[in-house]
Design a protein around this motif. Structure first.
Motif, PDB file in Angstrom:
ATOM      1  N   UNK A 152    -116.715  30.992   4.667  1.00 42.03           N
ATOM      2  CA  UNK A 152    -117.575  30.922   3.476  1.00 42.03           C
ATOM      3  C   UNK A 152    -117.183  31.914   2.394  1.00 42.03           C
ATOM      4  N   UNK A 153    -116.693  33.098   2.785  1.00 40.12           N
ATOM      5  CA  UNK A 153    -116.270  34.077   1.784  1.00 40.12           C
ATOM      6  C   UNK A 153    -115.056  33.570   1.010  1.00 40.12           C
ATOM      7  N   UNK A 154    -114.121  32.961   1.714  1.00 39.47           N
ATOM      8  CA  UNK A 154    -112.957  32.385   1.047  1.00 39.47           C
ATOM      9  C   UNK A 154    -113.344  31.282   0.081  1.00 39.47           C
ATOM     10  N   UNK A 155    -114.309  30.472   0.496  1.00 47.78           N
ATOM     11  CA  UNK A 155    -114.796  29.403  -0.366  1.00 47.78           C
ATOM     12  C   UNK A 155    -115.432  29.974  -1.627  1.00 47.78           C
ATOM     13  N   UNK A 156    -116.222  31.026  -1.469  1.00 40.37           N
ATOM     14  CA  UNK A 156    -116.860  31.663  -2.617  1.00 40.37           C
ATOM     15  C   UNK A 156    -115.819  32.208  -3.589  1.00 40.37           C
ATOM     16  N   UNK A 157    -114.758  32.772  -3.069  1.00 39.41           N
ATOM     17  CA  UNK A 157    -113.688  33.312  -3.927  1.00 39.41           C
ATOM     18  C   UNK A 157    -113.039  32.200  -4.748  1.00 39.41           C
ATOM     19  N   UNK A 158    -112.794  31.041  -4.116  1.00 43.43           N
ATOM     20  CA  UNK A 158    -112.204  29.911  -4.824  1.00 43.43           C
ATOM     21  C   UNK A 158    -113.131  29.434  -5.935  1.00 43.43           C
ATOM     22  N   UNK A 159    -114.421  29.359  -5.633  1.00 47.07           N
ATOM     23  CA  UNK A 159    -115.407  28.906  -6.621  1.00 47.07           C
ATOM     24  C   UNK A 159    -115.464  29.863  -7.805  1.00 47.07           C
ATOM     25  N   UNK A 160    -115.514  31.159  -7.529  1.00 50.21           N
ATOM     26  CA  UNK A 160    -115.588  32.150  -8.612  1.00 50.21           C
ATOM     27  C   UNK A 160    -114.333  32.142  -9.465  1.00 50.21           C
ATOM     28  N   UNK A 161    -113.164  32.003  -8.827  1.00 49.51           N
ATOM     29  CA  UNK A 161    -111.907  31.944  -9.579  1.00 49.51           C
ATOM     30  C   UNK A 161    -111.879  30.711 -10.475  1.00 49.51           C
ATOM     31  N   UNK A 162    -112.320  29.578  -9.930  1.00 52.79           N
ATOM     32  CA  UNK A 162    -112.359  28.352 -10.721  1.00 52.79           C
ATOM     33  C   UNK A 162    -113.334  28.458 -11.883  1.00 52.79           C
ATOM     34  N   UNK A 163    -114.492  29.091 -11.650  1.00 52.30           N
ATOM     35  CA  UNK A 163    -115.487  29.253 -12.713  1.00 52.30           C
ATOM     36  C   UNK A 163    -114.932  30.107 -13.844  1.00 52.30           C
ATOM     37  N   UNK A 164    -114.208  31.162 -13.494  1.00 52.87           N
ATOM     38  CA  UNK A 164    -113.610  32.031 -14.520  1.00 52.87           C
ATOM     39  C   UNK A 164    -112.600  31.256 -15.369  1.00 52.87           C
ATOM     40  N   UNK A 165    -111.793  30.420 -14.731  1.00 49.55           N
ATOM     41  CA  UNK A 165    -110.796  29.633 -15.461  1.00 49.55           C
ATOM     42  C   UNK A 165    -111.464  28.585 -16.353  1.00 49.55           C
ATOM     43  N   UNK A 166    -112.517  27.941 -15.848  1.00 47.68           N
ATOM     44  CA  UNK A 166    -113.188  26.894 -16.627  1.00 47.68           C
ATOM     45  C   UNK A 166    -113.994  27.469 -17.790  1.00 47.68           C
ATOM     46  N   UNK A 167    -114.321  28.736 -17.720  1.00 42.00           N
ATOM     47  CA  UNK A 167    -115.078  29.364 -18.815  1.00 42.00           C
ATOM     48  C   UNK A 167    -114.166  29.865 -19.930  1.00 42.00           C
ATOM     49  N   UNK A 168    -112.847  29.738 -19.750  1.00 37.74           N
ATOM     50  CA  UNK A 168    -111.913  30.129 -20.806  1.00 37.74           C
ATOM     51  C   UNK A 168    -111.956  29.128 -21.956  1.00 37.74           C
ATOM     52  N   UNK A 169    -111.786  29.563 -23.188  1.00 36.26           N
ATOM     53  CA  UNK A 169    -111.763  28.634 -24.337  1.00 36.26           C
ATOM     54  C   UNK A 169    -110.708  27.541 -24.192  1.00 36.26           C
TER      55      UNK A 169
END
Length: 452
Positions: free
Chosen positions: A16-33
């Protein structure tokens, strides 16, 4: 040394921790202009919801994928879908192969995700699953191009991009689509309701992805004897597909807002697609908000059941439900053992099946009540059946929506994210990862409890 061993992270917690890391990384990328078509940064909460939905291969969205995201943003979503559908299992098996597993109880949920009871078998299947996934997705792309190239007036690059995205999304049972830029936002695959080529291709990809790699590999090798799990998966899939199709056809037959005005063959095709997509793909060829309440309840049941272990689908899994029914049958027949296909099912599998169903049902009921109450407090009340539909879609990682997600409150979206995470990893895996292992030894005195 002993102190280090006690404080070391348990292997099952890494998942679950690895999954959370993937989600957070993806969220950071999708929030880029650079990820948004308007050139402005997407609010992080919306990016987080999208990343959670993509990584958990669900398909619930608060922004239309085609109109909101650039090629870069779509690429990030596609990568998260592939990692969520395939990498979740593959990377878990490979990561655990480097650890000295403390106990069979802790690694059981991971190995079981592959339909196996040993990690070495799961690791072998994981390696084969990579090649199998790429081959099936490539075939899906080739077939979809037959329709997409003429649809995009010979623009091969655009047609290929759409074919790749939808083939991966279908096989991974994700439900994300790019049709918003073609047929309108949030339209999903409604333009292909009467198109057998696209509908059947997507259904085949959904079924193959959700059926599980172990089952596909076993069926593909005629010299290999089918395991009990594979037999239960095949029979259950056939039963749910046929039963779901006939029931959707019955409940929606005269509904003019869905299939009521279609010729019979189109009704049958649309009903079959609805039955398959609820298992847990998220594409839709008919308006989900226009479904009769009886169909929404039926679809919620199908979403709750989901697909098979060792696949890309969510839900509690067909084998889990099958074992629960087989247990009931044995109890009614007065048999001590639970059996199927002249084989006895292990007691551990029975306990896990009942535990998974109990945990999932509890989460679904509590979440449905909480979301309904939260929407009411916010003055955005929704029909209870629609709230149930959205809840089952999230916990089953399906992605079908009756329209609630796009207009829901922040609390509702946060709870839906938690349900998607719970549904993708499995309630038992989450429970094992957060529970403190019991160090007690020995057995308690046995005593009867009157039930029923």
């Amino acid at each position: 040394m002993a102190h280090t061993r006690r404080r070391a992270m348990r292997p099952v917690v890494i998942l679950p921790l690895g999954f959370l890391c993937i989600i957070l990384a993806g969220a950071c990328l999708l929030s880029l202009p650079a990820a948004s078509n308007d050139g402005e940064a997407l609010p992080f909460f919306d990016a987080l919801f999208t990343a959670t939905s993509a990584t958990c291969v669900t398909g619930l969205v608060v922004r239309d994928t085609a109109t909101q995201f650039t090629v870069f943003g779509r690429g990030v979503i596609l990568l998260m879908i592939q990692v969520g559908g395939l990498g979740f299992m593959t990377l878990a098996a490979m990561a655990f192969s480097f650890f000295r597993v403390p106990s069979p109880q802790q690694v059981a949920p991971v190995a079981e995700a592959f339909g196996e009871d040993r990690l070495d078998k799961a690791y072998h299947i994981a390696k084969q699953a990579v090649l199998l996934t790429l081959c099936i997705e490539a075939i899906g792309v080739s077939v979809l191009l037959i329709r997409f190239i003429p649809m995009f007036e010979g623009d091969v690059w655009r047609a290929t991009g759409h074919a790749v995205f939808h083939s991966v999304s279908a096989f991974c049972n994700a439900g994300f689509d790019l049709m918003g830029g073609v047929t309108g936002p949030y339209s999903s695959m409604t333009a292909f309701v009467a198109d057998p080529l696209v509908s059947v291709t997507l259904m085949a990809l959904i079924i193959l992805g959700g059926m599980g790699f172990a089952v596909i590999l076993a069926v593909a090798n005629p010299k290999r004897r089918l395991s009990l799990s594979a037999k239960i998966v095949l029979v259950s899939y056939a039963a749910f597909f046929v039963g779901g199709t006939l029931l959707v056809l019955l409940t929606e037959y005269s509904n003019p807002d869905t299939i009521g005005n279609m010729p019979f063959w189109q009704k049958l095709l649309a009903a079959a697609f609805q039955s398959v997509t609820c298992r847990t793909a998220g594409f839709n060829t008919i308006d989900q908000a226009a479904l009769n309440d009886s169909t929404k309840v039926l679809s919620s049941i199908l979403m709750f059941v989901g697909g098979a272990p060792a696949g890309t689908a969510g839900g509690v899994k067909v084998t889990t439900v099958a074992v629960a029914f087989l247990t009931l049958r044995s109890l009614i027949l007065g048999r001590e053992e639970v059996f199927a296909f002249s084989r006895s099912i292990k007691a551990g599998a029975i306990r896990r099946s009942l535990s998974i169903i109990m945990l999932a049902v509890s989460a679904a009921i509590i979440s449905t009540i909480a979301i309904s109450f939260a929407q009411q407090l916010a003055g955005a009340g929704a029909e209870y059946v629609d709230v149930l539909y959205e809840t089952m879609s999230a916990i089953g990682t399906v992605g079908l929506s009756a329209g609630l997600t796009a207009t829901s409150t922040a609390f509702t979206r946060a709870l839906l994210m938690a349900l998607m995470f719970l549904g993708r990893l499995g309630p038992l895996t989450i429970a094992v990862s957060v529970a403190r292992p019991s160090m007690s030894a020995g057995r308690y005195v046995e005593e009867n409890v009157i039930v029923g």
